[in-house]
Structures are given as C-alpha cells and as structure tokens.
Design a protein around this motif. Structure first.
Motif, PDB file in Angstrom:
ATOM      1  N   GLY A   1       0.709   0.661  -0.217  1.00  0.00           N
ATOM      2  CA  GLY A   1      -0.215   1.033  -0.965  1.00  0.00           C
ATOM      3  C   GLY A   1      -1.842   0.837  -0.477  1.00  0.00           C
TER       4      GLY A   1
ATOM      5  N   ASP B   1      -5.621  -8.493   1.642  1.00  0.00           N
ATOM      6  CA  ASP B   1      -6.697  -7.097   1.742  1.00  0.00           C
ATOM      7  C   ASP B   1      -6.582  -6.380   0.331  1.00  0.00           C
ATOM      8  N   SER B   2      -6.086  -6.561  -0.651  1.00  0.00           N
ATOM      9  CA  SER B   2      -6.071  -5.851  -1.855  1.00  0.00           C
ATOM     10  C   SER B   2      -5.698  -6.668  -3.125  1.00  0.00           C
TER      11      SER B   2
ATOM     12  N   GLU C   1      -2.491  -1.942   6.018  1.00  0.00           N
ATOM     13  CA  GLU C   1      -3.270  -2.008   5.101  1.00  0.00           C
ATOM     14  C   GLU C   1      -4.709  -2.253   5.778  1.00  0.00           C
TER      15      GLU C   1
HETATM   16 MG    MG Z   1      -2.407  -4.488  -0.031  1.00  0.00          MG
END
Ligand code: MG
Ligand code: NAD
Length: 289
Positions: free
Chosen positions: A24, A57-58, A83
């Motif tokens: 995602g 990254d997230s 990602e």
């Molecule tokens: Mg991520």
C-alpha cells in the motif's frame, strides 16, 4: 514535543472503505495520514544523532523519521521497492528540514539484506545511535483452516526473524549509549480472532525486547518497545483489516477514533532521547485508552 494533530479535524474525519494491494501507498489513502511534517515541532532532542529506521516510507515509521529530523537527527530509511513513491516524499520532507537522509529499499525477509542495509547505513553516516524497527506485516484471516503456511512463515519472517537479524547486524555499529526501539501492538495482549499469526509475532517482539534489554544493558545499549493501538496507516487498508472494519477503526477505544502516525512518533523520540537514559525493557502504549 508538540500538539501533533488538530483534534477537531481528527474527530470529524471519516475513514472510508478503500483497498490497496500490500504493502500500500500512504499518498493514495483517504484521508492521507498525518505524518507530522508540518505539525511536529522539534526541540533538538536528537541533535546530530543518526538513526536507521525500517518501514520508514509510510505510517508510523515515516512519522518517526520526520519527527527525528525535526529533532535534529539524520536518518537512513528502509522500505520495500514498491513503496518508492512514499519514500521519495519522506526524502523531500527530511531534506527540507535540513537533515541528511539515505533511502535503502530492500526486503527484510532476506537475512543477507540485513547486513547490506547496515553496511549501506554505515557507509552513509558511519556508526549510528538509534535502530528503530517498525517494518511489519499484518494480513487478516478469519479461519485458521485458511491460514496458509506461506502466510504464517511470511508474517513470522517479516515481524520476528528480520528483527533479530537486523539487531545482530547492527550491534557492531551501534554507538555507545545506543538505543534500539521495537514495535509491538495492543494485539500482543488482546489479540483479535482474525490476527492469529500477526498478534503472536507482536507478543514475541515484546518478549524479545525484554530479554535483549537485560542482555545488552552491560553494553550500555537500551532496548525498548512501542505498542500502538489502531493507527491510520496503509497497514489498515492493504489487507490488515477486513474492509468492513475500516470505518469502525478505533471506535472501541476510549478516545473513539484511530490515532494518527504523528501521535505515535513522540514515544519513539522519547525512548531514543537523553530523557530516557534509565529506561530499558519497557513498552509504551500509544493506543487511545
Ligand atoms: Mg509503506
Ligand atoms: P505501514 O504499512 O505504513 O508500515 C509497515 C511497513 O513495513 C511498510 O511501509 C513496509 O515498508 C514495511 N515492510 C513490510 N514488509 C516488509 C519487508 N518484507 N521488508 C521490508 N519492509 C517491509 O503501516 P504501520 O501501521 O505504520 O505499521 C508499522 C508498524 O506498526 C508495524 O510493525 C505494525 O505491526 C505496527 N502497528 C501498527 C498499528 C496500526 O494500527 N497501524 C497498530 C499496532 C502496531
């Protein structure tokens, strides 16, 4: 520290059903999670420290990387190659904050990659001070008869084995008074029925944190853990929850809403900072009550 999110906005936010393939991308989420890039105010608490962060990254790892940069640290981020877009955004944010950042994509399920990741971090900023282990995998399966061996192995390799491999690879390069921070979950103690594999890895992580805290204290390395509750991240919409649970996320907490990644980052700042030099083997819950 700071007030990271506008409480009114969060209370009014809705979290609609939405699905992405694992792992995602945060930039495609509605609403986009709050990573603290504009709201976090640093106070130099990690001035010139160097941190290697997985899952950077997230979600939570990204908010930690950004908070660390606000607090004066340089960072190396690991994430999966898929990602890259999210990771590039983090690179821009950290660079604009005047800190150094290196991106090292790669799959932590390979033990050899742990060594490569550490080697790349060392070639970027030398030996480092903080190892933050955030990467993880969660995939909901309702019936144990449908829980495949592939998923079982994958969840344990990602969440538990890679953590041990990376700590082993990093230890020779952790500076004196170094800090290791792991990521568990409220699932470690109160597992949902459809997260059998995931929840048990999160219990293992707490256990490993406590034994390593004792083992590494004589080396002046502290090992602590953060256990988040329901946080609005790609995890939730990329297979981690059944879709029908997404709008309900966090409604069963005392605060009645999911947390934002920026609201979790402060715990990782504290545990890495000079404020926590006598804290080891602990778990901080950030879970909305
Ligand atoms: Mg991520
Ligand atoms: P996220 O999807 O933003 O972060 C998970 C990250 O794990 C991904 O970005 C990815 O880079 C990394 N990852 C997964 N498999 C990998 C692999 N094989 N190799 C390298 N990297 C890999 O979601 P998040 O919610 O920020 O999750 C971060 C951590 O927080 C996880 O360990 C999760 O268990 C934990 N956590 C999350 C919640 C929540 O509600 N979101 C609650 C409790 C604990």
């Amino acid at each position: 520290m700071t007030k990271n999110v506008n409480e009114t906005d969060v209370a009014q936010n809705e979290f609609p059903k939405q699905e992405q393939p694992e792992p995602g991308l945060q930039k495609k989420m509605t609403p986009v999670p709050d990573d603290g890039s504009t709201s976090y105010i640093g106070h130099g608490r990690l001035k010139n420290k160097k941190a290697l962060i997985t899952g950077g990254d997230s979600g939570i790892g990204r908010a930690v990387a950004i908070a660390y940069a606000h607090e004066g640290a340089d960072v190396v981020l690991n994430y999966l190659p898929a990602e890259e877009e999210d990771a590039q955004d983090v690179k821009n944010i950290v660079t604009n904050l005047g800190r150094r950042i290196a991106l090292v994509p790669g799959d932590l399920r390979q033990e050899t990659f742990s060594q490569q990741l550490v080697a790349q971090a060392v070639s970027f900023f030398g030996d480092f001070d903080i190892l933050v282990l955030v990467a993880g995998k969660q995939h909901a399966v309702f019936d144990i008869e449908d829980l495949s061996t592939d998923q079982l192995v994958d969840t344990y390799t990602t969440n538990v084995f890679s953590l041990v491999w990376l700590i082993k690879a990093a230890l020779p390069h952790l500076n004196k008074a170094g800090s290791i921070i792991t990521t568990s979950s409220v699932q470690a103690k109160k597992p949902l029925p459809y997260l059998v594999d995931y929840a048990s890895t999160k219990a293992a992580i707490r256990n490993i944190t406590e034994s390593l805290a004792k083992q590494l204290a004589p080396r002046n390395i502290r090992v602590n853990c953060v256990a988040p509750g329901p946080i609005w991240t790609p995890f939730q919409i990329a297979g981690g929850q059944p879709q029908e649970k997404v709008p309900e996320l966090g409604k069963n907490t005392a605060m009645g809403r999911p947390g934002q990644p920026a609201e979790v980052a402060g715990a990782y700042v504290y545990l890495a900072s000079g404020d926590a030099t006598y804290v080891t083997g602990e778990t901080i819950h950030v879970a909305g009550g």
